[in-house]
Enzyme design. Structure first.
Site, PDB file in Angstrom:
ATOM      1  N   GLU A 139      -1.900   5.213   5.265  1.00 28.90           N
ATOM      2  CA  GLU A 139      -1.775   5.454   4.020  1.00 28.90           C
ATOM      3  C   GLU A 139      -2.519   6.694   3.720  1.00 28.90           C
ATOM      4  OE1 GLU A 139      -0.948   1.043   2.276  1.00 28.90           O
ATOM      5  OE2 GLU A 139      -2.988   1.664   2.482  1.00 28.90           O
ATOM      6  N   HIS A 172       2.864  -0.201  -2.784  1.00 32.95           N
ATOM      7  CA  HIS A 172       2.495  -1.467  -2.627  1.00 32.95           C
ATOM      8  C   HIS A 172       3.330  -2.489  -3.335  1.00 32.95           C
ATOM      9  CE1 HIS A 172      -1.037   0.754  -1.240  1.00 32.95           C
ATOM     10  NE2 HIS A 172      -1.287  -0.410  -0.627  1.00 32.95           N
TER      11      HIS A 172
END
Length: 241
Positions: A139, A172
């Protein structure tokens, strides 16, 4: 943006979508060999994330070898260590502020994403490697080094951090907590700009995720009790407003 960066993004997206085809096939394979099908999800996560990390690091090997992985003029090693440690507290602070705002807005405190991760870890503890280490590394490379880094060359910090953090939050798939994820994205972007070392937000992100998983695993029952009490208190106070 460099050609390698586009390939990194494609690899990351392919990893995220790979379960659509790969997971059912792995589940059928486990069933055929008499292996518990509940292990399919953690095994696929570990395999897909590990492969993606290997490919991405391979793509960025020239930058790493030439020391271009860190921007020129970055903080000294000592300052980077201090910011990495301070970054953990900054991440928790931004998270706490975002949670308080979400509570004010009536957003449920619970995170389905976190609960799913904890259930997977209960099935196979090795899956913690994905949520605590591999995931945060990927990420930070994708959302901070590449996406935020590319935008920061054209726009100011606020705009670059805002857009990249919203993309980070959307990835997410918990849109009710978009403020929470965006706040963390802002914090990690700040650490990257402040030190010009991607390893600093990586350390803060890895540490934060690891501590969250450990606390929620060890003190799971206590946290659930406190959550119910907090919701009850909120409803009680709300009744008088």
């Amino acid at each position: 943006m460099k050609k390698e960066y586009w390939i990194v993004i494609i690899v990351y997206l392919a990893m995220q979508l790979s379960g659509i085809i790969g997971l059912p096939l792995l589940t059928m394979g486990f069933h055929a060999f008499g292996i518990s099908q509940s292990l399919a999800v953690p095994v696929w996560l570990i395999a897909s994330f590990s492969i993606a990390l290997f490919i991405i690091l391979f793509l960025l090997r020239k930058e790493m070898k030439a020391n271009d992985f860190e921007k020129r003029g970055g903080s000294s090693a000592g300052a980077a260590v201090i910011w990495a440690i301070a970054g953990v507290f900054l991440a928790y602070l931004s998270q706490a502020i975002a949670i308080m705002i979400e509570i004010r807005l009536g957003v449920d405190m619970g995170s389905e994403n976190t609960q799913n991760i904890l259930r997977i870890i209960e099935t196979m503890p090795a899956a913690m490697l994905v949520s605590s280490v591999i995931g945060p590394i990927l990420e930070e490379i994708v959302f901070r080094k590449i996406i935020f880094g590319a935008m920061y060359k054209r726009f100011n910090f606020f705009i670059s951090a805002l857009i990249s953090s919203v993309i980070f939050a959307a990835a997410h798939m918990e849109f009710q907590h978009i403020l929470l994820y965006s706040a963390m994205g802002f914090t990690f972007a700040f650490l990257y700009v402040k030190t010009k070392r991607i390893l600093v937000p990586i350390f803060a992100h890895v540490t934060m995720n690891t501590l969250v998983v450990l606390v929620q695993t060890v003190y799971k029952d206590d946290i659930e009790r406190l959550r119910r009490e907090a919701e009850a208190l909120q409803n009680f106070i709300g009744g008088f407003l």
